[in-house]
Design an enzyme around this catalytic site. Structure first.
Site, short mmCIF file in Angstrom:
data_model
loop_
_atom_site.label_atom_id
_atom_site.label_comp_id
_atom_site.label_asym_id
_atom_site.label_seq_id
_atom_site.Cartn_x
_atom_site.Cartn_y
_atom_site.Cartn_z
N ARG A 254 0.91 -1.20 0.17
CA ARG A 254 0.01 0.19 0.08
C ARG A 254 0.96 1.21 -0.05
NH1 ARG A 254 -4.70 -1.71 4.58
NH2 ARG A 254 -5.18 -3.93 3.61
N ARG A 269 3.32 1.73 10.47
CA ARG A 269 2.80 1.96 9.27
C ARG A 269 3.86 1.89 8.15
NH1 ARG A 269 -2.21 4.54 8.08
NH2 ARG A 269 -2.30 5.22 10.40
N GLU A 341 -5.09 -0.77 15.71
CA GLU A 341 -6.06 -2.00 15.09
C GLU A 341 -5.09 -2.80 14.60
OE1 GLU A 341 -7.60 -2.51 10.81
OE2 GLU A 341 -7.59 -0.42 11.48
N SER A 344 -9.77 -5.64 11.01
CA SER A 344 -11.07 -4.99 10.87
C SER A 344 -11.96 -6.14 10.24
CB SER A 344 -10.88 -4.06 9.77
OG SER A 344 -10.40 -2.58 10.68
N ARG A 383 2.15 -5.12 13.25
CA ARG A 383 1.47 -4.67 14.47
C ARG A 383 1.35 -5.47 15.48
NH1 ARG A 383 -2.98 -0.08 12.71
NH2 ARG A 383 -1.54 1.26 11.53
#
Length: 413
Positions: A254, A269, A341, A344, A383
């Site tokens: 990404r 990130r 997070e 999801s 993460r």
């Protein structure tokens, strides 16, 4: 894509719901364009019918009057067809940019309105100064972010030694866990085409966030959800084969354009990361229970690892573009002093299925219907590594590896 029949039959309800989810999207314009497309389509059909009738009249000999009428109809028809092409193109562009309709039971508002529905465990306490994973990793020789920047660029990671062992141990643990919960393992490619990204709802809205390979008109997958969403594209499935539950491990890519603060250094990130994905195709009546199953599957991993986490029901404006209802699972990161997070879990209802024409029927002679699709991270590996490093750090800077990761892994090699 949303159901146009629902928009036509209940425009006030649909428009009101989508304004709550994404106020900037002009749902009224979509409704108006749909009306215009249908109006022009009917007018074109009527003109073609008139031309056919004139052609029948002319079989006995074309008079000047018939010829003049035919020319006039042809000119009018060409004008209508040109207008239709322009309006239809505008409609399709806007239609593909329309978000899914949110569930009515979601909190209204943005991130601040997210509702914590479950908390498991307690925040860990320490009797020594807490280090973040970047500090721990540097001392342990687990990461080399300078080398990653030199080899590729900023926002990438280079794993070394025990970090690699942990990454693969976590991956294997997750896949075993997901298989236990009824998900079939898959290993898709990490390169996909534009149509696949459109079906998964990444295109056109998020096209600038995907790494492109222009020479081949291909893209690096941003998530295995894209691959799994297209496995049964243009298929009609028999209901006795549903639900189809799949899990896949891939690298994800990404661009995530923008700059982030110092608190999001290291693995928080990055542009390339490993993730184990869950994806389900089911009958509409089962999508709520399938979402609960996915959440439980992801929770199982965190509980086995002994991590403190919470689950939040996302508010309408924080819900992702294709999702009607999303639960975020967030772990506590002591070095960041915040929840982040790691999963999801989203119910996309028939939004992706309509884009990909993923349908089902109960009997061979029945009319096919759209399935529902769901996706969930299980889990995002970087993460989760951050959480394990920061939670299980020791005063001397070492990190205890949970026993569940040692069995049948590189740690035991």
């Amino acid at each position: 894509m949303i159901d146009l029949v629902l928009l036509r039959n209940e425009p006030e309800r649909v428009i009101a719901s989508l304004k709550k989810k994404e106020p900037a999207f002009d749902i009224q314009a979509l409704f108006d364009l749909d009306q215009e497309v249908r109006k022009l389509s009917h007018e074109i059909d009527a003109l073609r019918q008139k031309k056919n009738e004139l052609a029948k009249v002319g079989k006995g000999g074309i008079t000047q009057e018939v010829r003049d009428q035919s020319i006039a109809l042809s000119i009018e028809l060409k004008g209508k067809e040109d207008a239709f092409a322009l309006v239809e193109k505008s409609f399709q562009t806007l239609y593909l940019s329309c978000p899914n309709i949110p569930d009515a039971d979601l909190p209204e508002g943005g991130k601040e309105a997210n509702k914590v529905v479950k908390t498991v465990g307690q925040k860990p306490t320490f009797d020594f100064p807490v280090r973040n994973h970047v500090e721990l990793g540097a001392a342990l020789g687990w990461f080399d972010f300078d080398a990653a920047a030199r080899i590729t660029g900023s926002g990438f990671a280079f794993y070394k030694g025990d970090a690699v062992k942990m990454l693969y141990a976590l991956t294997m643990m997750m896949l075993k866990n997901n298989i236990k919960h009824g998900f079939e393992p898959m290993l898709p490619s990490t390169i996909v085409n534009g149509k696949s990204l459109e079906v998964a709802s990444n295109f056109p809205k998020f096209k600038d966030q995907v790494y492109a390979i222009p020479a081949d008109d291909l893209y690096m997958t941003p998530t295995a959800e894209v691959n799994l969403a297209n496995l049964y594209r243009d298929h009609i499935l028999m209901s006795d084969k549903l639900p189809l539950r799949m899990t896949a491990w891939t690298s994800c890519f990404r661009r995530e354009a923008g700059t982030y603060g110092a608190h999001e250094r290291g693995l928080i990130r990055i542009h390339q990361f490993e993730k184990v994905e869950l994806y389900t195709i089911c009958e509409p009546k089962d999508s709520k229970s399938e979402q609960d199953r996915m959440v439980a599957c992801a929770e199982d991993i965190l509980q086995q690892l002994g991590l403190h986490y919470r689950i939040s029901l996302l508010a309408m404006q924080d819900c992702s573009f294709p999702s009607a209802k999303t639960y975020d699972i967030e772990v506590w990161l002591p070095g960041q002093n915040a929840y982040y997070e790691v999963s999801s879990v989203s119910n996309c209802t028939d939004f992706q299925a309509r884009r990909g024409m993923i349908r089902y029927k109960k009997n061979v002679d029945d009319k096919s219907q759209l399935t529902h699709t769901l996706n969930g991270s299980s889990l995002a590996l970087p993460r989760l590594m951050v959480a394990l490093m920061e939670v299980y750090q020791q005063a001397d800077g070492s990190v205890i590896i949970p026993d569940v990761l040692k069995k049948d892994s590189l740690f035991s090699a």
